[in-house]
Design a protein around this motif. Structure first.
Motif, PDB file in Angstrom:
ATOM      1  N   ASP A   1       0.465   7.168   9.596  1.00  0.00           N
ATOM      2  CA  ASP A   1      -0.199   6.439   8.235  1.00  0.00           C
ATOM      3  C   ASP A   1      -1.485   5.417   8.722  1.00  0.00           C
ATOM      4  O   ASP A   1      -2.533   5.663   7.900  1.00  0.00           O
ATOM      5  CB  ASP A   1       0.723   5.756   7.711  1.00  0.00           C
ATOM      6  CG  ASP A   1       1.854   6.556   6.765  1.00  0.00           C
ATOM      7  OD1 ASP A   1       1.451   7.796   6.814  1.00  0.00           O
ATOM      8  OD2 ASP A   1       2.818   6.054   6.379  1.00  0.00           O
TER       9      ASP A   1
ATOM     10  N   ARG B   1      -3.882   1.582  -0.747  1.00  0.00           N
ATOM     11  CA  ARG B   1      -3.949   2.254   0.302  1.00  0.00           C
ATOM     12  C   ARG B   1      -5.391   2.755   0.834  1.00  0.00           C
ATOM     13  O   ARG B   1      -5.762   2.565   2.255  1.00  0.00           O
ATOM     14  CB  ARG B   1      -2.917   3.509   0.498  1.00  0.00           C
ATOM     15  CG  ARG B   1      -3.068   4.246   1.663  1.00  0.00           C
ATOM     16  CD  ARG B   1      -1.882   5.478   1.664  1.00  0.00           C
ATOM     17  NE  ARG B   1      -2.224   6.373   2.641  1.00  0.00           N
ATOM     18  CZ  ARG B   1      -1.756   6.165   3.821  1.00  0.00           C
ATOM     19  NH1 ARG B   1      -1.375   5.090   4.262  1.00  0.00           N
ATOM     20  NH2 ARG B   1      -2.134   6.996   4.911  1.00  0.00           N
TER      21      ARG B   1
ATOM     22  N   LYS C   1       0.870  -1.286  -0.095  1.00  0.00           N
ATOM     23  CA  LYS C   1      -0.115   0.105   0.057  1.00  0.00           C
ATOM     24  C   LYS C   1       0.853   1.216  -0.066  1.00  0.00           C
ATOM     25  O   LYS C   1       0.330   2.360  -0.296  1.00  0.00           O
ATOM     26  CB  LYS C   1      -0.883   0.133   1.082  1.00  0.00           C
ATOM     27  CG  LYS C   1      -0.226   0.211   2.510  1.00  0.00           C
ATOM     28  CD  LYS C   1      -1.269   0.187   3.627  1.00  0.00           C
ATOM     29  CE  LYS C   1      -0.515   0.472   4.959  1.00  0.00           C
ATOM     30  NZ  LYS C   1      -1.504   0.230   6.020  1.00  0.00           N
ATOM     31  N   ARG C   2       2.016   1.148   0.254  1.00  0.00           N
ATOM     32  CA  ARG C   2       2.994   2.514   0.257  1.00  0.00           C
ATOM     33  C   ARG C   2       3.418   2.783  -1.193  1.00  0.00           C
ATOM     34  O   ARG C   2       3.793   3.851  -1.293  1.00  0.00           O
ATOM     35  CB  ARG C   2       4.453   1.951   1.022  1.00  0.00           C
ATOM     36  CG  ARG C   2       4.314   1.482   2.398  1.00  0.00           C
ATOM     37  CD  ARG C   2       5.497   1.572   3.122  1.00  0.00           C
ATOM     38  NE  ARG C   2       6.580   0.673   2.710  1.00  0.00           N
ATOM     39  CZ  ARG C   2       6.806  -0.348   3.056  1.00  0.00           C
ATOM     40  NH1 ARG C   2       5.979  -0.882   4.171  1.00  0.00           N
ATOM     41  NH2 ARG C   2       7.586  -1.209   2.363  1.00  0.00           N
TER      42      ARG C   2
END
Length: 849
Positions: free
Chosen positions: A497, A59, A52-53
């Motif tokens: 995050d 994400r 997801k980064r």
């Protein structure tokens, strides 16, 4: 960290469905459907969290999934509250004739159905981004950790001997002024380690009459720096102004040769240092060592160019040696798996000689099974990450990120807890472990107790070198820790995050209490799960009454720790509303003043697992309702000087694993708990016992401890004891045979207790005897030809009359590897040359391979 969130929720759900199925009659089908879907997804969530980064759409999907899981967990908790055991209208068709339940029943069923539908949709959408089947099974390494206890020596240092020698030479050749020494280099290079090695060196300790270590955070104040210096000098001043603080420092140091370490200085504005430096006495060859990433900083602080040391990266051979010591610690640092050696060396080369990177990767590999394909997978993953991060500092960040990615899901939640603590904060292990238990981060399996499993989690992070050790007991048990600032940077980023924590305190589920925390951080924060005191050592929080009252509006709060706090308003008035926090599982009021009694409303918190009121000197009694907390696992009332005894019926708390500060009731205290009730606490692992009067132990109660088969640690204190007949009673109070560690304090007898012998305690590994009147050991202590102790670590402290010979100790304790002795003037022939003298303590440490 969606895989961690799912893991915690599935654990809670499984427990609810198996142990308390009655409360879920109306919604069981929906919860079981949710469980089934999440189990199918669990196998690929770790990959999704990593990818997801780089994928914004993925994400967003993962954020939505995370929020759905948290909402489902809140619904589960509400279901548990709605169905108390004492409510006859708690389940099944009874809800239909109990109107108040109908809105909850309808809304809950409807929302659970919606959550299930959304999760099924997410499962469909997530597959294409991963390129894998969603039927993957969870990684078995996540379920069963390879090591559940520390397996290597955290103090070992490799390749820095030359750095240490160079700085020591500068120190010993200092002139009459104040010598300034700078240690400069990038993060993770070992600057602080070098300074520590010099600071703790025996020759350096003898050379200086005063030594001060100050960790300089990026958000320091001048007053904090000076108070830290004073604490190093044994002065806990708190209310003085800057001028008075500096005068006190001067008085302590005048006429003395002193060493100051200013560790990790960032700011180029060093006016604060100039003011402190002007107030320090000059001469005597005193020294200041400054570590920094910025050469300009140390120059501005007065260090000359020829006294700036630039540590170099470790050589290839030293890098491999450091990696081996950690990754293969279980085999004494030797690589016994030859097929892994080449892969290990490839991994080490990618660390580019940075000690922090090597330690973290070594710790990660220590916790992986020694299989070729697993190590090859890590090496390939490492290579891919480093392809995008070419320079050393970016490479270090990639290394730390890899270590986080490879954590088992349950350890990710534990690791992110470090995010709420301020920079350079010393963090107590007990606070961390109790938080993890309270919020359900600790997985329970294999019949292990909750507190033992929590300590396993701590060891899991320690073995991976993600935690730095600050303080250990004589036997090596860690009780205070911190994290490297580069590791903290990673923790803060991931925590923000994933809405675990952010520094502005908005819309996150975890907050640290500091003096700048106000009501704005708590307003409408229904997500809040944990609120904990995070002040630094020897500091206290001043909590505004407006902020304290807002806490009660966070209805899903699981963890509340207001230890070391002073409240503007009446503490009892604030606590009277605590009953509204019915999801609370961990409550710490440790060292809060003036706590005199616990509020009646606390009785409503039926799910409480941990209650800590230690160091509350004004606490006079515990309410009788404490004995109704059937889920209580930890009760800490240690160091409560005004507390005479605990309430009668404490033996009903059959799930209790840790009981600290237990004072048995005397015969005249009819409503107090007698020592005989301890027989019922069969899950007890840790017991802190205080005995002062003979009538606290009845003739029929001397066997109160002998059958506590889970008891591992026993601390027995006879401080302020009265009457010689107490000795006779204590001599009959036999501990259980399987005891692992014993601490005996203020024992009033001239001879050690009869049961302190290798036959009665055949499994004892750690023994500490401190203070008291013991002059000689009972003859049974010395065993016989066929019986010796299994003790590995021994501490003798402040025993003015004890006279024993080293040869006798050595004969009866052949496994002894750590000896810590202080202020025992009558001891005979202890080996000074082998043990060495440091800070009034004779100590020898031999670490087995």
């Amino acid at each position: 960290m969606v895989d961690a969130v799912v893991s915690v929720f599935l654990g809670n759900l499984l427990k609810a469905l198996s142990e308390e199925s009655r409360i879920l009659v109306e919604f069981r089908d929906q919860f079981e459907k949710l469980q089934s879907e999440l189990l199918l997804m669990q196998g690929f969530l770790k990959d999704a969290d990593r990818l997801k980064r780089k994928q914004q759409v993925l994400r967003t999907i993962m954020v939505n999934l995370r929020e759905l899981i948290f909402e489902a967990e809140d619904i589960l908790a509400d279901c548990q509250l709605q169905s108390r055991d004492n409510d006859p209208f708690s389940a099944g068709w009874f809800m239909c004739i109990y109107p108040k339940k109908l809105p909850f029943q309808y809304q809950t069923g409807k929302r659970l159905k919606e959550i299930n539908e959304k999760i099924i949709e997410i499962k469909k959408n997530i597959g294409p981004y991963l390129g894998v089947s969603i039927l993957n099974q969870p990684d078995q390494n996540d379920l069963f950790p390879r090591w559940s206890s520390p397996v290597y020596d955290h103090t070992q240092v490799v390749g820095l001997e030359g750095d240490k020698r160079k700085i020591k030479d500068w120190v010993f050749n200092a002139d009459e002024g104040i010598l300034g020494i700078g240690v400069v280099g990038m993060g993770g290079l070992g600057k602080t380690t070098i300074a520590h090695e010099v600071f703790n060196d025996r020759e350096v300790e003898v050379h200086f009459e005063r030594r001060m270590w100050v960790s300089v955070s990026q958000t320091f104040t001048e007053e904090q720096i000076m108070r830290s210096m004073l604490r190093n000098l044994g002065d806990a001043s708190s209310g003085d102004d800057r001028g008075e603080l500096l005068r006190k420092i001067n008085q302590y140091l005048i006429g003395k040769r002193y060493l100051i370490v200013m560790d990790d200085v960032w700011s180029e504005d060093v006016a604060w240092w100039q003011r402190i430096l002007e107030g320090l006495p000059k001469g005597n060859g005193s020294t200041v060592i400054i570590t920094s990433r910025n050469e300009k900083v140390v120059r501005k602080m007065g260090v000359k160019e020829d006294k700036i040391h630039w540590p170099k990266c470790l050589s290839g051979s030293d890098s491999w040696l450091l990696f081996r010591k950690i990754a293969f610690a279980a085999s004494g640092g030797e690589c016994t798996f030859h097929e892994l050696e080449n892969i290990g060396k490839e991994i080490v080369v990618k660390c580019k000689g940075l000690p922090l990177a090597i330690k973290v990767v070594g710790g990660m590999m220590l916790c992986k099974p020694p299989r070729y394909h697993e190590w090859k997978r890590i090496s390939d993953h490492f290579r891919n990450e480093l392809a995008e991060n070419d320079d050393s500092e970016s490479g270090l960040r990639a290394t730390l990120q890899l270590s986080y990615d490879e954590l088992p899901s349950y350890l990710k939640s534990c690791f992110l807890c470090f995010s709420i603590f301020p920079e350079d904060c010393v963090i107590g292990k007990d606070q961390l472990v109790r938080w993890w238990i309270g919020e359900g981060f600790v997985p329970l399996r294999g019949g292990r107790s909750t507190t033992e499993a929590g300590e396993d989690c701590f060891s899991g992070l320690t073995n991976r070198c993600l935690i730095e050790v600050v303080d250990k007991t004589y036997n090596g048990t860690i009780y205070n820790c911190t994290i490297h600032d580069m590791v903290r940077d990673l923790v803060l980023k991931v925590a923000e995050d994933d809405a675990f924590y952010n520094e502005n305190g908005s819309s996150c589920r975890h907050l640290g209490i500091q003096n700048d925390l106000g009501p704005k951080h708590l307003i409408a924060n229904q997500k809040l799960r944990a609120l904990l005191s995070t002040n630094k050592t020897a500091e206290v929080n001043k909590i505004a009454s407006s902020m304290a009252k807002k806490v009660h509006e966070s209805r899903y709060l699981r963890v509340l720790d207001v230890s070391r706090s002073i409240f503007e308003a009446s503490l009892s008035g604030i606590l009277n509303q605590i009953g509204s926090l019915q999801h609370l599982t961990y409550l710490s009021l440790s060292n809060t003043h003036p706590l005199i009694q616990l509020p009646p409303s606390l009785e409503k918190i039926s799910h409480l697992q941990i209650l800590d009121v230690s160091y509350c000197q004004n606490l006079k009694m515990l309410p009788s309702y404490i004995v109704t907390f059937k889920k209580l696992k930890v009760l800490d009332v240690s160091h409560c000087g005004s507390l005479e005894c605990l309430p009668k019926g404490l033996g009903r708390l059959s799930n209790l694993e840790v009981l600290l500060g237990f004072r048995p009731a005397r015969c005249s205290q009819l409503e107090g708990c007698r020592i005989g009730e301890l027989r019922n606490l069969t899950k007890l692992r840790t017991l802190g016992l205080q005995i002062t009067q003979a009538d606290e132990i009845g003739d029929n109660e001397v066997n109160a401890l002998i059958n506590l088969q889970e008891l591992q640690y026993l601390s027995m204190s006879c401080f302020d004891s009265h009457g010689s007949d107490l000795i006779t009673k204590v001599d009959k109070l036999f501990p259980p045979q399987q005891l692992h560690e014993l601490c005996l304090k203020f024992y009033p007898g001239k001879m050690s207790p009869m049961w302190l012998n290798p036959i009665s305690l055949p499994f004892l590994k750690f023994l500490s005897i401190s203070s008291g009147d013991i002059a000689e050991m009972n003859q049974r202590f010395w065993g016989d030809v066929n019986t010796v102790w299994k003790i590995e670590a021994l501490m003798l402290e402040s025993l003015s009359y004890l006279g024993v010979e080293w040869l006798m100790v050595q004969r009866v304790m052949p496994s002894l590897r750590v000896v810590n002795v202080s202020w025992c003037p009558e001891l005979g022939s202890f080996p000074v040359d082998d043990f060495g003298f440091r800070g009034g303590v004779w100590k020898k440490e031999e670490h087995r391979s």
